[in-house]
Design a protein around this motif. Sequence first.
Motif, PDB file in Angstrom:
ATOM      1  N   ARG A  81      -4.287 -35.347  72.626  1.00  8.46           N
ATOM      2  CA  ARG A  81      -3.793 -34.508  71.532  1.00  8.46           C
ATOM      3  C   ARG A  81      -3.090 -33.271  72.073  1.00  8.46           C
ATOM      4  N   HIS A  85      -0.236 -33.109  67.175  1.00 10.25           N
ATOM      5  CA  HIS A  85       0.195 -34.469  67.498  1.00 10.25           C
ATOM      6  C   HIS A  85      -0.826 -35.214  68.351  1.00 10.25           C
ATOM      7  N   ALA A  86      -1.218 -36.384  67.873  1.00  9.11           N
ATOM      8  CA  ALA A  86      -2.148 -37.225  68.629  1.00  9.11           C
ATOM      9  C   ALA A  86      -1.362 -38.401  69.201  1.00  9.11           C
TER      10      ALA A  86
END
Length: 198
Positions: A81, A85-86
């Motif tokens: 991560r 945003h992962a």
Amino acid sequence: GSAGYSNRRRKELDVGILVRHFQHTRDVRAFMVSLASVARRYRQLRFDHALMVWDESECRRYYQAEERRRALVPDSGGVYRIGQHAYEFFLEIDRGTMSRKKLARKFDCYYTYRQTGEYLHGGTRLPRLLVIVPDEGRAHLVRKMILERAKLAGLTPLDAWIAVQDTLNVRGPAAPVWRHIVDWKMCRCFDGFENADQ
């Protein structure tokens, strides 16, 4: 007890196979540890990075294809991560020992899995595929194989990124040491590494 052994043919375990398996496992873990270390370094610099998931056993995915239950078995996987945003990813460590035929079968599995849409149960897109290879020659072979399998199946290529082990060891996983199989330019595997350069 010992009666079970006498019923089976006694065959000594192949030391070479055991050593290769050990080296493979070591390489998988070394990569994941280096990714976790990168996240810690970024956090020390006040960037919001974390290796959220490291998956060695649960990253296998079961799916139905041609009325049979099949399994996609990456070497490992995880979720890195960066801020909001992962980046979910599968990891393949290619030590250059797998035959072209087995390699083709492995990538066919990824394409079949993607076609079934099974991954949509867990996310919105298929995790990107990070492939670590022993040398430049193998990088080209793996790239060619992934693109060939896509063409044969009439599909767009996998979101696959290839890095050479030695370069990765020297520069680290956040460096521009990855090449996407389509444009084949050196870059970073996750966009968020761009704006938080080491």
